[in-house]
Design a protein around this motif. Structure first.
Motif, short mmCIF file in Angstrom:
data_model
loop_
_atom_site.label_atom_id
_atom_site.label_comp_id
_atom_site.label_asym_id
_atom_site.label_seq_id
_atom_site.Cartn_x
_atom_site.Cartn_y
_atom_site.Cartn_z
N ASN A 1 101.88 36.88 -25.13
CA ASN A 1 101.98 36.18 -23.84
C ASN A 1 102.57 37.04 -22.73
O ASN A 1 103.05 36.52 -21.73
N ASP A 2 102.52 38.36 -22.90
CA ASP A 2 103.09 39.25 -21.88
C ASP A 2 102.34 39.19 -20.55
O ASP A 2 102.91 39.44 -19.49
N PHE A 3 101.03 38.89 -20.61
CA PHE A 3 100.25 38.81 -19.38
C PHE A 3 100.47 37.44 -18.72
O PHE A 3 99.56 36.64 -18.58
N THR A 4 101.71 37.19 -18.32
CA THR A 4 102.06 35.95 -17.62
C THR A 4 102.14 36.25 -16.13
O THR A 4 102.90 37.11 -15.71
N THR A 5 101.36 35.54 -15.32
CA THR A 5 101.28 35.81 -13.90
C THR A 5 102.50 35.27 -13.16
O THR A 5 103.35 34.58 -13.74
N ARG A 6 102.54 35.57 -11.88
CA ARG A 6 103.64 35.08 -11.05
C ARG A 6 103.70 33.55 -11.06
O ARG A 6 104.78 32.95 -10.97
N SER A 7 102.56 32.89 -11.19
CA SER A 7 102.53 31.43 -11.22
C SER A 7 102.77 30.86 -12.61
O SER A 7 102.58 29.67 -12.85
N GLN A 8 103.17 31.75 -13.55
CA GLN A 8 103.51 31.36 -14.92
C GLN A 8 102.30 30.96 -15.75
O GLN A 8 102.42 30.19 -16.71
N CYS B 1 106.53 44.08 -16.65
CA CYS B 1 107.15 44.47 -17.92
C CYS B 1 107.14 43.35 -18.95
O CYS B 1 107.71 43.48 -20.03
N GLY B 2 106.51 42.22 -18.63
CA GLY B 2 106.42 41.12 -19.58
C GLY B 2 107.63 40.21 -19.55
O GLY B 2 108.48 40.31 -18.66
N ASN B 3 107.72 39.32 -20.54
CA ASN B 3 108.79 38.31 -20.51
C ASN B 3 109.88 38.52 -21.56
O ASN B 3 110.81 37.73 -21.64
N TYR B 4 109.76 39.57 -22.39
CA TYR B 4 110.85 39.95 -23.29
C TYR B 4 111.27 38.80 -24.21
O TYR B 4 112.44 38.53 -24.38
N ASP B 5 110.27 38.16 -24.82
CA ASP B 5 110.58 37.05 -25.73
C ASP B 5 110.24 37.39 -27.18
O ASP B 5 110.26 36.52 -28.06
N GLY B 6 109.90 38.67 -27.43
CA GLY B 6 109.58 39.09 -28.79
C GLY B 6 108.14 38.87 -29.17
O GLY B 6 107.75 39.16 -30.31
N GLU C 1 93.88 40.54 -13.30
CA GLU C 1 94.40 39.27 -12.80
C GLU C 1 95.92 39.23 -12.94
O GLU C 1 96.64 38.78 -12.04
N PHE C 2 96.40 39.71 -14.08
CA PHE C 2 97.84 39.75 -14.34
C PHE C 2 98.54 40.69 -13.36
O PHE C 2 99.49 40.31 -12.67
N GLY C 3 98.05 41.92 -13.25
CA GLY C 3 98.69 42.91 -12.38
C GLY C 3 98.66 42.52 -10.92
O GLY C 3 99.67 42.63 -10.22
N ASN C 4 97.52 42.05 -10.45
CA ASN C 4 97.40 41.68 -9.04
C ASN C 4 98.31 40.51 -8.66
O ASN C 4 98.74 40.39 -7.51
N SER C 5 98.64 39.67 -9.62
CA SER C 5 99.51 38.53 -9.32
C SER C 5 100.93 38.96 -8.97
O SER C 5 101.68 38.20 -8.36
N TRP C 6 101.29 40.20 -9.38
CA TRP C 6 102.67 40.67 -9.15
C TRP C 6 102.77 41.59 -7.94
O TRP C 6 103.77 42.31 -7.79
N LYS C 7 101.76 41.55 -7.05
CA LYS C 7 101.87 42.27 -5.78
C LYS C 7 103.02 41.68 -4.97
O LYS C 7 103.21 40.46 -4.93
#
Length: 319
Positions: free
Chosen positions: A200-207, A191-196, A215-221
């Motif tokens: 930069n919403d495609f932020t992976t689990r490793s930031q 759902c992104g980072n909610y910073d307005g 790449e973005f979606g798979n990081s949140w498995k």
């Protein structure tokens, strides 16, 4: 008619756009290409705006952010970034465990389980899990306070927590997550980072900020043993025999039924998602997929204060 300033009219009057002159306080306002007379009100998120002297005067309340997940892997983040992602696994939608090392303390996590909903490779969210940190002291003779409430609102199951998280689920494939502004910039997940800032919403689990949705979606498995999602072919190309039916059914979104909402919420992306979903659900449940897609647009309209009665006995009737 919208007014424009000019020197042709007497003092205190302005052009009305039709070669006439009227007092400035009688001028209209414009919102999303629609015209509003003085004194008329519109809803912009949780705020109310009133047309006055050619300008909108709005309340300045802090609104809840909304993330929507619906149909065959359609996402609309808290910062209004739209994307599609199909993966057959459990994924983190939103959490406030977002430290650089991934071990920072947090208070909640929402996980969705995606499963195939057709033969075209598309997946749908079929179940959700909500994890809450409970901070309470139990005194002798007293029950522990539960940090959430559960209720039904129409066709939605609603979970509301004391920390500012609201989850609405239709118990099918639509999930709407609302968050208090207190969480701005403090969350992560699909759902992104909610910073307005949607960039930069495609932020992976490793930031790491990436551009590729896979790449973005798979990081949140949730489980690393799940296979990575891959790009799928357009379902309407895979099932061309369903395309005309899908386009006909989904045309309700662009029709007069939703005319009152068109100026408030752009229907194009919802129409396209509807057509894609109706083409994709080729193993039964095609009407469910169509209804879910239209309901997503109806919910977006409701968010801006436009309620549309679109269900009928022959179109997605409520049971």
């Amino acid at each position: 008619t919208q007014c424009i300033s000019g020197c042709i009219c007497p003092d205190g009057l302005v052009l009305d756009g039709n070669s006439g002159c009227i007092p400035e306080e009688e001028c209209s306002c414009i919102h999303n290409e629609a015209m509003y007379r003085p004194g008329e009100k519109i809803n912009v998120e949780c705020n109310i705006c009133v047309c006055k002297n050619r300008k909108w005067e709005c309340t300045e309340d802090q609104c809840l952010g909304t993330c929507a997940v619906y149909g065959d892997g359609h996402y609309n983040t808290f910062d209004d970034k739209t994307f599609s992602f199909n993966g057959n696994c459990e994924y983190t939608l939103v959490q406030d465990h977002c430290g650089k090392s991934g071990t920072a303390n947090g208070t909640f996590r929402v996980i969705t389980e995606n499963i195939p909903c057709g033969n075209t490779g598309t997946t749908c969210s079929k179940s959700i899990k909500v994890f809450l940190e409970v901070r309470s002291v139990i005194k002798r003779g007293q029950d522990a306070e539960v940090p959430y409430t559960v209720r039904y609102m129409g066709m939605y199951l609603v979970i509301e927590t004391t920390s500012g998280l609201i989850l609405m689920w239709d118990k099918k494939t639509s999930i709407f997550i609302k968050l208090s502004p207190d969480f701005k910039g403090q969350i992560c997940g699909l759902c992104g980072n909610y910073d307005g800032n949607s960039i930069n919403d495609f932020t992976t689990r490793s930031q790491s900020i990436v551009e590729n949705v896979l790449e973005f979606g798979n990081s949140w498995k949730v489980s690393s043993t799940c296979p990575d999602a891959y790009s799928i072919k357009d379902p309407c190309s895979t099932n061309p025999y369903r395309k005309s039916w899908s386009e006909k059914q989904c045309s309700i979104i662009n029709s007069n039924v939703f005319a009152a909402c068109h100026s408030q919420v752009e229907p194009a992306k919802y129409y396209q998602a509807c057509v894609t979903d109706a083409c994709a659900c080729d193993t039964g449940g095609d009407c469910d997929c169509f209804c879910t897609a239209v309901a997503a647009y109806a919910q977006a309209c409701s968010e801006v204060g436009v309620c549309i009665a679109w269900r009928t006995p022959s179109i997605c009737r409520e049971f």
